[in-house]
Write an enzyme that holds these catalytic residues in place. Structure first.
Site: not given
Length: 201
Positions: A25, A31, A35, A38-40, A95, A195
């Site tokens: 990855f 971004c 959002c 969002c957890d990223t 993605e 995951h």
């Protein structure tokens, strides 16, 4: 040219059709959406040249690469990087939140496009291999069906929204049932973040 990177890591794909596929990855920073659930983390941590990224890819145990983010299609120079990876024999996927249409050259270099449009955001992407919608509280049956009508894909998935407390499984499966009541082809499928469930780093 350097690329704004948050992290590069090997793991298993946890969502969608390619669940379980070992991948490298490449998480790009930044971004164009914000959002609330969002957890990223996509804050910039590294500035890497293409040569350094390619070296990391060549050293990986897998020949599968996923360009992710944030929103990777915001990155200048993504097309030559994807083309270089493809030329070295890598399976290259992206993605995206579907707000940007890849250039024809980039699209040709990608083996797979996973799109995750967000409620209220502009939809620019015209074709994907899979669509994964997050069943956020504001997601409705009409919105999901409108996205499907505008964005052709081979597979459509619905994923629970995790706001940090608990994933909204009941809302997700209820919405999934309504979407499939008309017997669409292909049917909507449930996609969990396996995951996280398996605690895969």
């Amino acid at each position: 040219m350097t690329y704004a990177i948050h992290e590069i890591f090997e793991s298993l794909q946890g969502e969608g059709r390619n669940t379980g596929r070992p991948c490298l990855f490449i998480r790009f920073a930044g971004c164009n959406l914000a959002c609330p659930w969002c957890d990223t983390d996509h804050s910039p941590r590294l500035r890497l040249k293409a040569e350094a990224i390619l070296a990391r890819a060549e050293a990986a145990a897998t020949r599968n690469v996923i360009l992710t983010g944030g929103e990777p299609l915001l990155q200048p120079g993504l097309e030559p990087l994807a083309r270089a990876l493809r030329a070295r024999g890598f399976w290259v996927a992206v993605e995206t939140n579907a707000t940007i249409e890849p250039t024809p050259g980039l699209r040709a270099a990608l083996a797979y496009v996973a799109a995750s449009p967000k409620f209220g955001a502009h939809l620019a992407l015209t074709r994907a291999d899979e669509v994964r919608l997050v069943a956020a509280p504001e997601a409705t049956q009409a919105w999901c069906e409108a996205i499907r009508a505008r964005l052709p894909a081979d597979d459509y998935y619905l994923s629970p929204c995790d706001d940090g407390h608990a994933p909204n499984i009941l809302h997700t499966v209820t919405l999934l049932g309504r979407l499939n009541a008309a017997d669409p082809t292909p049917p909507w499928r449930l996609s969990l973040q396996t995951h996280k469930l398996a605690r895969i780093p």
